[in-house]
Write an enzyme that holds these catalytic residues in place. Structure first.
Site, PDB file in Angstrom:
ATOM      1  N   HIS A 173       6.685  -2.521  -8.511  1.00  0.00           N
ATOM      2  CA  HIS A 173       5.584  -2.690  -7.560  1.00  0.00           C
ATOM      3  C   HIS A 173       4.334  -2.040  -8.128  1.00  0.00           C
ATOM      4  O   HIS A 173       4.360  -0.870  -8.533  1.00  0.00           O
ATOM      5  CB  HIS A 173       5.934  -2.051  -6.217  1.00  0.00           C
ATOM      6  CG  HIS A 173       4.773  -1.944  -5.284  1.00  0.00           C
ATOM      7  ND1 HIS A 173       3.975  -3.017  -4.951  1.00  0.00           N
ATOM      8  CD2 HIS A 173       4.262  -0.873  -4.611  1.00  0.00           C
ATOM      9  CE1 HIS A 173       3.030  -2.618  -4.119  1.00  0.00           C
ATOM     10  NE2 HIS A 173       3.176  -1.324  -3.906  1.00  0.00           N
TER      11      HIS A 173
ATOM     12  N   HIS B 189      -0.285  -2.006  -7.940  1.00  0.00           N
ATOM     13  CA  HIS B 189      -1.499  -2.351  -7.204  1.00  0.00           C
ATOM     14  C   HIS B 189      -2.425  -3.137  -8.131  1.00  0.00           C
ATOM     15  O   HIS B 189      -3.406  -2.627  -8.650  1.00  0.00           O
ATOM     16  CB  HIS B 189      -2.174  -1.084  -6.690  1.00  0.00           C
ATOM     17  CG  HIS B 189      -1.351  -0.325  -5.716  1.00  0.00           C
ATOM     18  ND1 HIS B 189      -1.701   0.929  -5.244  1.00  0.00           N
ATOM     19  CD2 HIS B 189      -0.178  -0.629  -5.094  1.00  0.00           C
ATOM     20  CE1 HIS B 189      -0.778   1.348  -4.385  1.00  0.00           C
ATOM     21  NE2 HIS B 189       0.149   0.433  -4.287  1.00  0.00           N
TER      22      HIS B 189
ATOM     23  N   GLU C 218       0.383 -21.602 -18.959  1.00  0.00           N
ATOM     24  CA  GLU C 218       1.687 -20.956 -19.089  1.00  0.00           C
ATOM     25  C   GLU C 218       2.279 -20.550 -17.747  1.00  0.00           C
ATOM     26  O   GLU C 218       3.499 -20.326 -17.644  1.00  0.00           O
ATOM     27  CB  GLU C 218       1.581 -19.715 -19.976  1.00  0.00           C
ATOM     28  CG  GLU C 218       0.781 -18.584 -19.347  1.00  0.00           C
ATOM     29  CD  GLU C 218       0.865 -17.277 -20.135  1.00  0.00           C
ATOM     30  OE1 GLU C 218       1.901 -17.004 -20.737  1.00  0.00           O
ATOM     31  OE2 GLU C 218      -0.145 -16.546 -20.124  1.00  0.00           O
TER      32      GLU C 218
ATOM     33  N   HIS D 215      -2.411  -5.147  -0.630  1.00  0.00           N
ATOM     34  CA  HIS D 215      -1.664  -3.990  -1.114  1.00  0.00           C
ATOM     35  C   HIS D 215      -1.267  -4.117  -2.579  1.00  0.00           C
ATOM     36  O   HIS D 215      -1.499  -3.210  -3.363  1.00  0.00           O
ATOM     37  CB  HIS D 215      -0.424  -3.792  -0.235  1.00  0.00           C
ATOM     38  CG  HIS D 215       0.378  -2.569  -0.563  1.00  0.00           C
ATOM     39  ND1 HIS D 215       1.299  -2.027   0.303  1.00  0.00           N
ATOM     40  CD2 HIS D 215       0.430  -1.787  -1.665  1.00  0.00           C
ATOM     41  CE1 HIS D 215       1.864  -0.967  -0.244  1.00  0.00           C
ATOM     42  NE2 HIS D 215       1.351  -0.792  -1.444  1.00  0.00           N
TER      43      HIS D 215
END
Length: 274
Positions: A139, A141, A169, A210
């Site tokens: 994860h 940002h 691509e 987020h």
């Protein structure tokens, strides 16, 4: 073998630092986890110092007895390469899949990432869906992708199509597309459940306003997936800053030709006529 000398540990540290250098991890932003192979556990178990069991915050019975490398809650990605024993840890999941304990790391106190439920629920989904091949959940940002969540409809079809059109691509790298989660409070069970549902279909989930979740078989493939999606988002942001419409783009039939030549399957739901 000393814990920090193991190849999988060095790969984890490198990936964390690569993300920092991309600018995706301001302060303590983002998190990374890796499901450790049994033979890798054997390499480093002599350095284990197990701590008390703690609740995961969700149930992951298919991960019972598994070990994970995880970045720490409140820890900075920029410090992983400098002081890994403080910034990351290895955890063990209990035989019920409801608790974990730190067996290495967090030497100055602390706990795994606050988004551990999301990570483990996604690991569980991908373990079952890929016969155990997928081992990384990441994860970050990612700046440009976050920016797009303010101007594009929060729909899988729209995000996938727009990202595919920005670089040839893209449909080859993520042929299943990307999923989108509406804004939710991070770190809890609700967003973990929503993300894990998307991971049944996709390898990438966009968290509105987020960041991005990406999963893959190893560090290189997962980082490369994240990097490709974010670069495509960057191209789209630059294009939209020049003008709001496209004079030319890759068409649905172009995508079908690409799919045939590269032997990938592109879902028709993303090849709609605009």
């Amino acid at each position: 073998m000393k814990f920090l000398e193991a190849g999988f540990v060095q790969g984890f540290i490198r990936m964390a630092n690569d993300g920092w250098e991309q600018g995706w991890h301001e302060r303590n932003g983002g998190n990374l986890s890796y499901r450790v192979k049994p033979e890798e556990v054997e390499q480093v178990k002599e350095d284990f110092e197990p701590k008390e069991w703690q609740p995961i915050g969700t149930d992951v019975p298919d991960l019972a007895g598994e070990y994970f490398l995880v970045t720490g809650s409140g820890k900075y990605f920029r410090n992983v390469i400098i002081d890994p024993a403080d910034s990351m840890c290895m955890i063990e999941v209990d035989e019920a899949g409801t608790n974990y304990r730190v067996v290495w790391g967090m030497v100055n106190g602390g706990r795994p990432t606050s988004e551990l439920p999301s990570h483990l629920m996604n690991h569980e989904v991908k373990k079952k869906a890929t016969d155990g091949r997928y081992r990384v959940v990441y994860h970050a940002h990612t700046t440009n992708l976050i920016a797009l969540t303010f101007v594009l409809p929060l729909k899988d079809e729209v995000f996938t199509r727009e990202l595919w059109e920005m670089a040839t691509e893209c449909p080859v790298v993520f042929p299943d597309g990307v999923g989108v989660v509406d804004w939710m409070v991070p770190g809890g069970r609700e967003i973990a459940v929503a993300t894990s549902e998307l991971m049944k279909k996709y390898d990438v989930a966009v968290w509105a306003h987020h960041g991005m979740f990406a999963t893959g078989e190893d560090f290189d493939l997962t980082f490369g997936l994240m990097h490709t999606v974010e670069k495509s988002a960057e191209i789209l942001v630059k294009m939209l800053s020049m003008r709001s419409d496209k004079l030319q783009t890759i068409t649905p039939d172009n995508f079908r030709d690409l799919a045939r030549d590269f032997k990938v399957t592109l879902p028709e739901k993303f090849l709609y006529e605009k």
